[in-house]
Design a protein around this motif. Structure first.
Motif, PDB file in Angstrom:
ATOM      1  N   THR A  26       0.839  -1.190   0.000  1.00  0.00           N
ATOM      2  CA  THR A  26       0.000   0.000   0.000  1.00  0.00           C
ATOM      3  C   THR A  26       0.878   1.245   0.000  1.00  0.00           C
ATOM      4  OG1 THR A  26      -0.130   0.068   2.412  1.00  0.00           O
ATOM      5  CG2 THR A  26      -1.866  -1.150   1.249  1.00  0.00           C
ATOM      6  N   MET A  27       0.319   2.341  -0.483  1.00  0.00           N
ATOM      7  CA  MET A  27       1.015   3.626  -0.469  1.00  0.00           C
ATOM      8  C   MET A  27       0.065   4.710   0.014  1.00  0.00           C
ATOM      9  SD  MET A  27       3.305   3.748  -3.949  1.00  0.00           S
ATOM     10  CE  MET A  27       4.200   2.313  -4.541  1.00  0.00           C
ATOM     11  N   THR A  28       0.611   5.729   0.650  1.00  0.00           N
ATOM     12  CA  THR A  28      -0.185   6.887   1.044  1.00  0.00           C
ATOM     13  C   THR A  28      -0.344   7.822  -0.151  1.00  0.00           C
ATOM     14  OG1 THR A  28       1.781   8.094   1.781  1.00  0.00           O
ATOM     15  CG2 THR A  28       0.619   6.761   3.424  1.00  0.00           C
ATOM     16  N   SER A  29      -1.448   8.560  -0.175  1.00  0.00           N
ATOM     17  CA  SER A  29      -1.700   9.474  -1.285  1.00  0.00           C
ATOM     18  C   SER A  29      -1.930  10.889  -0.761  1.00  0.00           C
ATOM     19  CB  SER A  29      -2.914   9.025  -2.110  1.00  0.00           C
ATOM     20  OG  SER A  29      -4.093   9.072  -1.340  1.00  0.00           O
ATOM     21  N   THR A  30      -1.259  11.838  -1.399  1.00  0.00           N
ATOM     22  CA  THR A  30      -1.469  13.263  -1.157  1.00  0.00           C
ATOM     23  C   THR A  30      -1.373  13.952  -2.515  1.00  0.00           C
ATOM     24  OG1 THR A  30       0.900  13.537  -0.683  1.00  0.00           O
ATOM     25  CG2 THR A  30      -0.575  13.264   1.217  1.00  0.00           C
ATOM     26  N   PHE A  31      -1.426  15.276  -2.520  1.00  0.00           N
ATOM     27  CA  PHE A  31      -1.295  16.018  -3.773  1.00  0.00           C
ATOM     28  C   PHE A  31      -0.181  17.049  -3.643  1.00  0.00           C
ATOM     29  CE2 PHE A  31      -5.628  14.447  -3.892  1.00  0.00           C
ATOM     30  CZ  PHE A  31      -5.751  13.998  -5.192  1.00  0.00           C
ATOM     31  N   GLY A  86      -1.936  13.749 -13.340  1.00  0.00           N
ATOM     32  CA  GLY A  86      -0.580  13.223 -13.340  1.00  0.00           C
ATOM     33  C   GLY A  86      -0.237  12.635 -11.977  1.00  0.00           C
ATOM     34  N   ILE A  87       0.638  11.651 -11.985  1.00  0.00           N
ATOM     35  CA  ILE A  87       1.051  10.964 -10.750  1.00  0.00           C
ATOM     36  C   ILE A  87       2.570  11.018 -10.626  1.00  0.00           C
ATOM     37  CG2 ILE A  87       1.099   8.756  -9.515  1.00  0.00           C
ATOM     38  CD1 ILE A  87      -1.404   7.964 -11.097  1.00  0.00           C
ATOM     39  N   TYR A  88       3.047  11.174  -9.396  1.00  0.00           N
ATOM     40  CA  TYR A  88       4.455  10.895  -9.158  1.00  0.00           C
ATOM     41  C   TYR A  88       4.599  10.021  -7.924  1.00  0.00           C
ATOM     42  CZ  TYR A  88       5.487  14.368  -5.411  1.00  0.00           C
ATOM     43  OH  TYR A  88       5.541  15.078  -4.236  1.00  0.00           O
ATOM     44  N   TYR A  89       5.481   9.045  -8.062  1.00  0.00           N
ATOM     45  CA  TYR A  89       5.770   8.113  -6.979  1.00  0.00           C
ATOM     46  C   TYR A  89       7.044   8.576  -6.284  1.00  0.00           C
ATOM     47  CZ  TYR A  89       2.555   5.099  -9.598  1.00  0.00           C
ATOM     48  OH  TYR A  89       1.467   4.596 -10.258  1.00  0.00           O
ATOM     49  N   ASN A  90       6.990   8.670  -4.978  1.00  0.00           N
ATOM     50  CA  ASN A  90       8.130   9.183  -4.219  1.00  0.00           C
ATOM     51  C   ASN A  90       8.603   8.156  -3.193  1.00  0.00           C
ATOM     52  OD1 ASN A  90       9.872  11.555  -3.505  1.00  0.00           O
ATOM     53  ND2 ASN A  90       8.909  11.236  -1.511  1.00  0.00           N
ATOM     54  N   GLU A  91       9.883   7.838  -3.264  1.00  0.00           N
ATOM     55  CA  GLU A  91      10.512   6.946  -2.283  1.00  0.00           C
ATOM     56  C   GLU A  91      11.553   7.750  -1.521  1.00  0.00           C
ATOM     57  OE1 GLU A  91      11.977   2.713  -3.231  1.00  0.00           O
ATOM     58  OE2 GLU A  91      13.846   3.892  -3.108  1.00  0.00           O
ATOM     59  N   ILE A 102       9.541   8.796  -9.457  1.00  0.00           N
ATOM     60  CA  ILE A 102       9.142   8.213 -10.733  1.00  0.00           C
ATOM     61  C   ILE A 102       7.882   8.916 -11.212  1.00  0.00           C
ATOM     62  CG2 ILE A 102       8.390   6.128 -11.931  1.00  0.00           C
ATOM     63  CD1 ILE A 102       9.976   4.510  -9.866  1.00  0.00           C
ATOM     64  N   TYR A 103       7.926   9.474 -12.421  1.00  0.00           N
ATOM     65  CA  TYR A 103       6.785  10.195 -12.975  1.00  0.00           C
ATOM     66  C   TYR A 103       5.867   9.279 -13.777  1.00  0.00           C
ATOM     67  CZ  TYR A 103       9.144  14.649 -11.993  1.00  0.00           C
ATOM     68  OH  TYR A 103       9.741  15.723 -11.386  1.00  0.00           O
ATOM     69  N   ASP A 104       4.578   9.510 -13.660  1.00  0.00           N
ATOM     70  CA  ASP A 104       3.564   8.890 -14.523  1.00  0.00           C
ATOM     71  C   ASP A 104       2.568   9.999 -14.853  1.00  0.00           C
ATOM     72  OD1 ASP A 104       1.765   7.311 -15.858  1.00  0.00           O
ATOM     73  OD2 ASP A 104       0.929   6.378 -14.059  1.00  0.00           O
ATOM     74  N   ARG A 105       2.991  10.909 -15.710  1.00  0.00           N
ATOM     75  CA  ARG A 105       2.185  12.109 -15.963  1.00  0.00           C
ATOM     76  C   ARG A 105       1.882  12.328 -17.441  1.00  0.00           C
ATOM     77  NH1 ARG A 105       6.557  16.249 -13.477  1.00  0.00           N
ATOM     78  NH2 ARG A 105       4.883  17.778 -13.707  1.00  0.00           N
ATOM     79  N   ALA A 106       2.311  11.417 -18.306  1.00  0.00           N
ATOM     80  CA  ALA A 106       2.043  11.579 -19.744  1.00  0.00           C
ATOM     81  C   ALA A 106       0.539  11.560 -19.997  1.00  0.00           C
ATOM     82  CB  ALA A 106       2.724  10.474 -20.532  1.00  0.00           C
ATOM     83  N   GLY A 107       0.079  12.510 -20.800  1.00  0.00           N
ATOM     84  CA  GLY A 107      -1.323  12.570 -21.142  1.00  0.00           C
ATOM     85  C   GLY A 107      -2.212  13.183 -20.081  1.00  0.00           C
ATOM     86  N   SER A 108      -1.599  13.842 -19.085  1.00  0.00           N
ATOM     87  CA  SER A 108      -2.403  14.477 -18.038  1.00  0.00           C
ATOM     88  C   SER A 108      -3.190  15.648 -18.618  1.00  0.00           C
ATOM     89  CB  SER A 108      -1.514  14.967 -16.901  1.00  0.00           C
ATOM     90  OG  SER A 108      -0.679  16.031 -17.332  1.00  0.00           O
ATOM     91  N   SER A 109      -4.195  16.092 -17.889  1.00  0.00           N
ATOM     92  CA  SER A 109      -5.066  17.165 -18.377  1.00  0.00           C
ATOM     93  C   SER A 109      -4.286  18.430 -18.713  1.00  0.00           C
ATOM     94  CB  SER A 109      -6.140  17.475 -17.335  1.00  0.00           C
ATOM     95  OG  SER A 109      -7.047  16.406 -17.221  1.00  0.00           O
ATOM     96  N   ILE A 110      -3.324  18.788 -17.867  1.00  0.00           N
ATOM     97  CA  ILE A 110      -2.561  20.008 -18.114  1.00  0.00           C
ATOM     98  C   ILE A 110      -1.596  19.824 -19.272  1.00  0.00           C
ATOM     99  CG2 ILE A 110      -0.812  19.462 -16.374  1.00  0.00           C
ATOM    100  CD1 ILE A 110      -2.114  22.975 -17.205  1.00  0.00           C
TER     101      ILE A 110
END
Length: 339
Positions: A26-31, A86-91, A102-110
């Protein structure tokens, strides 16, 4: 005072504590996101902070909007549409192991937005300040154009324009960054950078400095600030100085150059809880200080103190007050309990 920031707000997912990605279920989610982080800081300081972006109409997009509203950021200029946040994973790093993003932001609304989505004339009405970073134009030529149009509208409205160079090598090349940022910086009054960004974007290097070894030269930083100002005619240039002892321990300081004086802040020894947003909290502190008429020395002290405190706070957003920042800037850095 109305301040406008523009950029991408992302969903941040991360393992708890210092666990690695491969260890968790599991991972925590914030913005968070560079310019949104600045807007939250300014709202916490009591300014009318407006954030501009594009987010989907679905519940995750609304959750992102709500994350700003809870801190008093104005969201009425946020455009709704597109397909994804868009999402970014932070370790988080620890000791000699660095953090990983790690970025997962391709195709985001902005990223897929059209520059015409943003009514900059209306957005900039009565604005005193407009802030962007080098992250947003890295999303594509459409966002380069949107940043330029926003900066032009800000100048037409009589607002100050600031830009944090914030080079992200995972998003674009140095050549692409140099071409785009050279055009954007024509409209910038206050430039924020560090030694790596100035070198990566404009090839301006601090002499006798090696950040990987913690070797910093004050004269080298003065040279970087002066070269940036001479190149673009900025009113002020701020350079942050981070000496990384390891992932948990950093020394933190900054320089603010106003064309006459090179003002260095005091240096803080930090034990880091969360490094993400540290530079953004510096930018927010600097904007607040300059808008409130603080001197060059006072402004850099306030900005560095604000950023120092952010490193002790979980998440992207800097949850501190003006009073807390001013106490630290004045020398109360013991961390003793307040009763």
């Amino acid at each position: 005072m109305k301040v406008v920031t523009f950029g991408e707000l992302m969903l941040r997912l991360e393992p708890a504590g210092y666990y690695r990605f491969v260890q968790v279920d599991t991972m925590t989610s914030t913005f968070g996101g560079g310019e949104a982080n600045v807007a939250v800081s300014l709202a916490n300081y009591g300014l009318d902070a407006y954030y501009v972006t594009k987010l989907p109409k679905h519940e995750i997009g609304q959750s992102a909007v709500n994350s700003l509203r809870r801190y008093g950021v104005h969201t009425e200029y946020i455009v709704r549409g597109g397909d994804r946040v868009g999402i970014y994973y932070n370790e988080r790093g620890a000791s000699q192991r660095g953090s990983k993003c790690i970025y997962d932001r391709a195709g985001s609304s902005i990223q897929t937005a059209d520059p015409s989505d943003f009514n900059w004339t209306e957005i900039m009405k009565d604005a005193k300040w407009f802030h962007i970073t080098g992250i947003t134009p890295a999303l594509g030529p459409n966002m380069v154009q949107a940043c330029i149009e926003g900066a032009k509208a800000a100048k037409a409205a009589g607002a100050v324009v600031s830009c944090d160079l914030n080079y992200r090598g995972k998003l674009w090349t140095k050549d692409q960054a140099r071409e785009a940022m050279t055009e954007i910086c024509k409209y910038v009054d206050v430039c924020i950078s560090n030694e790596d960004d100035a070198n990566d974007v404009f090839g301006i290097k601090a002499e006798n400095t090696d950040t990987t070894k913690g070797e910093l030269s004050t004269e080298g930083y003065k040279s970087v600030a002066k070269q940036l100002k001479d190149k673009f005619g900025f009113q002020k240039v701020a350079i942050t100085l981070r000496s990384s002892i390891n992932a948990n321990r950093n020394d933190w300081q900054a320089l603010l150059y106003d064309g006459t004086d090179f003002c260095f802040s005091k240096k803080y020894e930090m034990y880091i809880v969360d490094r993400v947003g540290g530079g953004d909290s510096f930018g927010g502190g600097l904007i607040y200080a300059l808008l409130n008429g603080k001197s060059t020395q006072e402004a850099v002290e306030f900005a560095v103190a604000a950023s120092c405190l952010k490193h002790s706070i979980e998440g992207d957003y800097n949850m501190v007050s003006v009073d807390e920042v001013e106490k630290l800037a004045a020398g109360n850095g013991s961390g003793r309990i307040q009763r």
